[in-house]
Design an enzyme around this catalytic site. Sequence first.
Site, PDB file in Angstrom:
ATOM      1  N   ASP A   1       0.824  -1.214   0.000  1.00 38.58           N
ATOM      2  CA  ASP A   1       0.000   0.000   0.000  1.00 38.58           C
ATOM      3  C   ASP A   1       0.861   1.267   0.000  1.00 38.58           C
ATOM      4  O   ASP A   1       1.865   1.336   0.730  1.00 38.58           O
ATOM      5  CB  ASP A   1      -0.851  -0.048   1.279  1.00 38.58           C
TER       6      ASP A   1
ATOM      7  N   GLU B   1       9.076   6.759 -13.913  1.00 41.15           N
ATOM      8  CA  GLU B   1       8.918   6.445 -12.489  1.00 41.15           C
ATOM      9  C   GLU B   1       8.350   5.036 -12.308  1.00 41.15           C
ATOM     10  O   GLU B   1       8.741   4.316 -11.401  1.00 41.15           O
ATOM     11  CB  GLU B   1       8.004   7.477 -11.821  1.00 41.15           C
TER      12      GLU B   1
HETATM   13  C1  GLC Z   1      -4.028   3.308  -0.212  1.00 44.06           C
HETATM   14  C2  GLC Z   1      -5.309   2.510  -0.091  1.00 44.06           C
HETATM   15  C3  GLC Z   1      -6.403   3.422   0.384  1.00 44.06           C
HETATM   16  C4  GLC Z   1      -6.011   3.960   1.740  1.00 44.06           C
HETATM   17  C5  GLC Z   1      -4.641   4.643   1.688  1.00 44.06           C
HETATM   18  C6  GLC Z   1      -4.099   4.896   3.059  1.00 44.06           C
HETATM   19  O1  GLC Z   1      -4.099   4.283  -1.182  1.00 44.06           O
HETATM   20  O2  GLC Z   1      -5.609   1.916  -1.316  1.00 44.06           O
HETATM   21  O3  GLC Z   1      -7.642   2.784   0.447  1.00 44.06           O
HETATM   22  O4  GLC Z   1      -6.967   4.872   2.200  1.00 44.06           O
HETATM   23  O5  GLC Z   1      -3.687   3.826   1.035  1.00 44.06           O
HETATM   24  O6  GLC Z   1      -3.740   3.701   3.660  1.00 44.06           O
END
Ligand code: GLC
Length: 586
Positions: free
Chosen positions: A247, A317
Site C-alpha cells: 500500500d 517512475e
Molecule cells: C491506499 C489505499 C487506500 C487507503 C490509503 C491509506 O491508497 O488503497 O484505500 O486509504 O492507502 O492507507
Amino acid sequence: MITMFLKRACRVLVFAVLLHDIGLEAVFSSPQQTAPATFVERKVQRNAGDPWWKHAVIYEIYPRSFQDSNGDGVGDLNGITSRLDYLRDLGIGAIWISPIYPSPLVDFGYDVSDYTAIDPLYGTMADFDRLVSEAKKRNIRVIMDFVPNHTSEQHPWFKESRSSRTNPKRDWYIWRDGKGPGQPPNNWQSWFGHSAWQFDPATNQYYYHHFYKEQPDLNWRNPEVRKAMYDAMRFWFKRGVAGFRIDAVSRLFEDPDLHDDPIVPGRNAYGDPNILHKYTDNLPEVHEVLREMRRVADEFPGNRVLISEADEPNISELTKMYGKKADEVQLPMDFQIADVNKLSAPDFRKLLDEVENNPTGGQPHYFFSNHDQPRQWDRYGDGVHNDQIAKLMAALLLTPRATPLMYYGEEIGMRTTPPARKEDVQDPIGKIGWPEEKGRDGERTPMQWDKTKNSGFSWLPVPPSAAEYDVESESRDPNSILSFYKKLLALRRTEPALKQGSYVAVDRDNPFVLSFLRKNRTKGHSILVVLNMSAAPQTIKFDLAPNGIKENSARLLIAAPQLGPEAAVLAHFTIPAFGVFIGAVQ
Ligand code: GLC
C-alpha cells in the site's frame, strides 16, 4: 474521488517538469513503430518457466463487501471461502484481499493495529488458514495487503511512541517541534485534507501522517521499524500467502530537512491550497526498501510476488519500481493506464507501447477499478452504451500482454453508487470533503450475487442497479457482461498466443480503433484484437503482411456485439460502435 484524480494530475505535471529538466523526455515519449527485437523481447520469449504471476488473473476482494457468512451484515473470510468455486469457474488465479488485520477501521482496515493477526470481524486465524488451503485446492493463490507507510494510532508501537520523548519507540514515528505556538513544523498536507501534522499535547510535539491523523507514519529510516515490518511479511509468507500488494509505497519517506512543499494555484475539495507533494512522495530511498522487501519475498519458495500501489506519474517512475536489476517489485500497478478516463485509442496505444517497451523488461500490470476509484462501468461508459463499453474494457484488460487485475463486481457491470446524503457516508474523506468529495463508498458497495434483499449486507446499501445486474441472472444470459468475461477468461487460458504471444500494435494511426496482435512466436496462429473506442462503426484496411500474417482474413473467436461466424476480411474490416473483435490470424 475527483480530488484524487486532480492530485494525480498534479503529480504528472511535476514529473514532466523534472524530466524536461534532466533531458529524459525523448527517451520515454516516442513509441517505436514495431517492437524492437531487444532485451524486452528476449525476456518475453523465455516463458516456458514463467512464474505463475505472469499468467494468472488477479482479483481484488474488498472483504467487507464480498460475502457475509455469519449474518452480521459485513463480509468475512468464511464468506470468501464459500465463493472460491465461483472464482475458480471464472478463471481467477489469485485473490488480493484488502486489509483484514485488526483495525479501528477509521480507514476501513488501512489503519492496522496488529500486523500479525486477523480482525475478529473477518474471522479467526484458523479461518484464514482454511481459506488459503481451500484456495490452493482450486489453484487460487492468496495475496495479502501490506500497509507499511503508517500504522493505526491504536497500534501498541504508537501508543508507546507517544508516551514520552524518551520512549525507545519514539523514533519509530516522525515527531517534530512546531514552528511556534500553534504552528505545525511546515506546510505539508495530508492526502486526505488539511495539515499532515498532528499536535500531541502529552509531549508537546507534532507527529506526521500522510493520510488520516489516526494513521501516523512509520519512520522507515529506523532499522528496527524495517526489521519489525519484514518480520510481519515473513509471518504471512510462512502461512502460505503468495505475495503482498504494498500500500502507498511511494509515501514511505519524507525530506528530513522539512522543506515546504510548492504551492500551486487553486484549492482542493477540502478547501486547502493545492500543493505538489514534492518532499513527501517518491523519495529515492523507497527503492532501497523495495529491494529489501524483495529479498524477504525471495527467501521463500514458489515465486512469491510483490505488487506496488504506485500511482506513478510517468513511465520513467513506473519503470523504477521494477528495479534496475529486476530486484524490486514484479508487478507495479499501472495507474497511468487505469486513469486515462476516456475512450481514446491514441492514449491507450501510447501508454501500452511505453510499458511494453520498458527498459527493464518488467511485466505490465493493468487494472481499471479498485476500492479507491469510481468503477469503470461509469468512468468509461458514455451513459448510453455502458454495457457494451464494459465488454470493451474487459477485452482491453484481458487481451494485451500483461498481468490483469480485476476488481470484484466489474465482471457483472457493477456501477459506482455514492451516498446521496452526507449522513450516510462511511468513508471519512466523504465527510471532510462533502459534497465535492463524496468519498469511496460508491465503489465499495456489496457484491451483487442474486436478488436476495441487500445481498445480506448492512454496512453499505446494495445499489439500485442490483435489480438488473447480479451473478445469478447474468450467469443465465449468454449476452451478459459476466458471460462475456467468462468467454474472454477462458480464451486467455486456452489460446497460446494470448498467453505467450508478444504485443504488437497495428493500424497505429487510427484515432478511433485500438488494434493489436498477440503474435505467436512458435507455430500456430496469432490473435488480432480490434477495439472500437468510438460511437460510430469504423472500417479499417488492415495490412498485416509486414507483421508476418499471410492470410487475408481473420477467424472470429469472440466478438461483441455478436457477429456472424464468417471470416472478417482484413482489407475491408468493419467493426460496430464500441465493438470488440478477437480473431485468429495466420
Ligand atoms: C491506499 C489505499 C487506500 C487507503 C490509503 C491509506 O491508497 O488503497 O484505500 O486509504 O492507502 O492507507
